[in-house]
Scaffold this active site. Structure first.
Site, PDB file in Angstrom:
ATOM      1  N   ASP A 225     -73.085   8.308 -79.203  1.00 60.57           N
ATOM      2  CA  ASP A 225     -73.994   9.381 -78.743  1.00 60.57           C
ATOM      3  C   ASP A 225     -75.020   8.823 -77.757  1.00 60.57           C
ATOM      4  O   ASP A 225     -75.288   9.419 -76.705  1.00 60.57           O
ATOM      5  CB  ASP A 225     -74.673  10.074 -79.936  1.00 60.57           C
ATOM      6  CG  ASP A 225     -75.386   9.123 -80.883  1.00 60.57           C
ATOM      7  OD1 ASP A 225     -75.121   7.897 -80.833  1.00 60.57           O
ATOM      8  OD2 ASP A 225     -76.214   9.593 -81.686  1.00 60.57           O
ATOM      9  N   ASP A 249     -62.169  10.482 -75.202  1.00 57.55           N
ATOM     10  CA  ASP A 249     -61.846  11.782 -74.610  1.00 57.55           C
ATOM     11  C   ASP A 249     -63.121  12.444 -74.081  1.00 57.55           C
ATOM     12  O   ASP A 249     -63.172  12.920 -72.950  1.00 57.55           O
ATOM     13  CB  ASP A 249     -61.182  12.654 -75.684  1.00 57.55           C
ATOM     14  CG  ASP A 249     -60.729  13.999 -75.134  1.00 57.55           C
ATOM     15  OD1 ASP A 249     -60.188  14.033 -74.012  1.00 57.55           O
ATOM     16  OD2 ASP A 249     -60.934  15.011 -75.828  1.00 57.55           O
TER      17      ASP A 249
HETATM   18  C1  IPM Z   1     -57.032  14.214 -72.041  1.00 55.21           C
HETATM   19  C2  IPM Z   1     -56.776  15.593 -72.543  1.00 55.21           C
HETATM   20  C3  IPM Z   1     -55.818  15.503 -73.714  1.00 55.21           C
HETATM   21  C4  IPM Z   1     -56.496  14.777 -74.842  1.00 55.21           C
HETATM   22  C5  IPM Z   1     -55.224  16.827 -74.185  1.00 55.21           C
HETATM   23  C6  IPM Z   1     -54.564  17.596 -73.051  1.00 55.21           C
HETATM   24  C7  IPM Z   1     -54.253  16.623 -75.307  1.00 55.21           C
HETATM   25  O1  IPM Z   1     -57.975  16.215 -72.876  1.00 55.21           O
HETATM   26  O2  IPM Z   1     -56.064  13.522 -71.670  1.00 55.21           O
HETATM   27  O3  IPM Z   1     -58.198  13.806 -71.998  1.00 55.21           O
HETATM   28  O4  IPM Z   1     -57.247  15.377 -75.620  1.00 55.21           O
HETATM   29  O5  IPM Z   1     -56.283  13.571 -74.957  1.00 55.21           O
HETATM   30 MG    MG Z   2     -59.712  15.086 -72.370  1.00 52.78          MG
END
Ligand code: IPM
Ligand code: MG
Length: 368
Positions: A225, A249
């Protein structure tokens, strides 16, 4: 020696349009640099579901395991929102990542000088930014068991599990340290060791790998965070960030936006070396399928083209050619060419997806 092989999975939404521009670049390398790729194509995501009832067939999965590198466009779209979880377009992508064991996801966030004004942050905060997020991609909460939605008494309970083994942490840490040695020699590891046991283990293992093998690299730790906050406050303090699947992500989307447009950012997902010494590899833009603009020639092909540049660098050991392609992109931007996602400057009208691709090819020609 046989030609290097590529499997192109253009996918859904703007995937096919941006991939058409990548094909122009691939063809240019064949015609002008004598580097011919054996290219095959397949389906992934919603288009595969439409054709075969599954977002990735076993046959395409097997092909992906055989080639030197996979190039992926994007998957998903509103049309598939109500599909059963197991056949959603995203499952195709997750299966590729998992079965190819692509544990290290490299997401560079670089701010092109010509685009520093597009960031929502002040220009001096982002100008010259060049950071690399290394996201663990095959484990953690994305894949941990138990998972599911179960019934407990009268209500439903949603369950996902964050799970990391020492070896999973160690191998992605090594990828980050190796990369750092070729860049600014700094790694910042991010987790939530203050609230999660998996975070405590993460911090321990990264520290152990550092002490045993990479003590020449500067290592720091941050709670994820706080890392998000620091990314917005002063992103240039970072060189390489290593983090888990879910934090990666989130943090990589935040880092992407620092550069002004999601339409600019490539990624590489790398696994262990294959018999020929090349790593298992999949390259894809960070952006999604953008169904709202699909089929209109508005999409920015640069993220996908820069993903191919990453393939040249990481799969084919063609760093000079990767530099050439990245320079061509920088040059068209410096000339003021903008796709619709990069508008805002006065008097600039957008170029189409294919005009952008053509302009990059022209810059490649000019580089010879
Ligand atoms: C990414 C995308 C993917 C993830 C999705 C499309 C599954 O957000 O590559 O960052 O969550 O990893
Ligand atoms: Mg993503």
């Amino acid at each position: 020696m046989s030609n290097p092989s590529l499997l192109i999975l253009a996918g859904d939404g703007i995937g096919p349009e941006v991939m058409t521009e990548v094909r122009k670049i691939i063809d240019w390398y064949g015609a002008k640099r004598d580097v011919t790729f054996d290219v095959s194509e397949g389906l992934v995501g919603g288009c595969s579901y439409d054709a075969h009832g599954t977002p990735l067939t076993d046959d395409t999965m097997a092909k992906a395991q055989e080639v030197d590198a996979v190039l992926l466009g994007a998957v998903g779209g509103p049309k598939y929102d109500n599909l059963d979880f197991s056949v959603k377009p995203e499952r195709g992508l997750l299966r590729l990542r998992k079965e190819m064991d692509l544990f290290a996801n490299l997401r560079p966030a670089q701010c092109f000088d010509a685009l520093a004004d597009f960031s929502s942050l002040k220009k001096d905060v982002v100008a010259g930014l060049d950071i690399m997020i290394v996201r663990e991609l095959t484990s953690g909460i994305y894949f941990g068991e138990p998972r599911g939605i179960i019934k407990e008494g009268n209500e439903r309970v949603g369950i996902n599990t964050q799970r990391y083994t020492e070896s999973e942490i160690a191998r992605v840490a090594r990828s980050a340290f190796e990369l750092a040695r070729k860049r600014g020699n700094k790694v910042c590891s991010m987790e939530k060791a203050n609230v999660m046991e998996s975070g405590i283990l993460w911090r321990d293992v990264v520290t152990e790998v550092h002490q045993a093998e990479y003590s020449d690299v500067e290592l720091s730790h941050m709670y994820a965070d706080a890392g998000a906050m620091q990314l917005c406050r002063w992103p240039k303090q970072f060189d390489v960030i290593v983090t888990d699947n879910l934090f990666g992500d989130l943090l990589s989307d935040a880092a992407a936006m620092l550069t002004g447009s999601l339409g600019m950012l490539p990624s590489a997902s790398l696994g262990a070396p294959m018999e020929n010494g090349r790593p298992k590899a999949l390259y894809e833009p960070v952006h999604g399928s953008a169904p709202d603009i699909a089929g209109q020639g508005k999409a920015n092909p640069i993220a996908c083209i820069l993903s191919f540049a990453m393939a040249l660098r990481y799969s084919f050991d063609m760093g000079t050619e990767a530099d050439r392609l990245e320079k061509a992109v920088e040059d068209v931007l410096a000339d003021g060419l903008r796709t619709a996602d990069l508008l805002g400057e006065e008097g600039v009208s957008p170029v189409s997806t294919s005009e952008m691709g053509d302009a990059i090819v022209a810059k490649l020609d000019a580089s010879l």
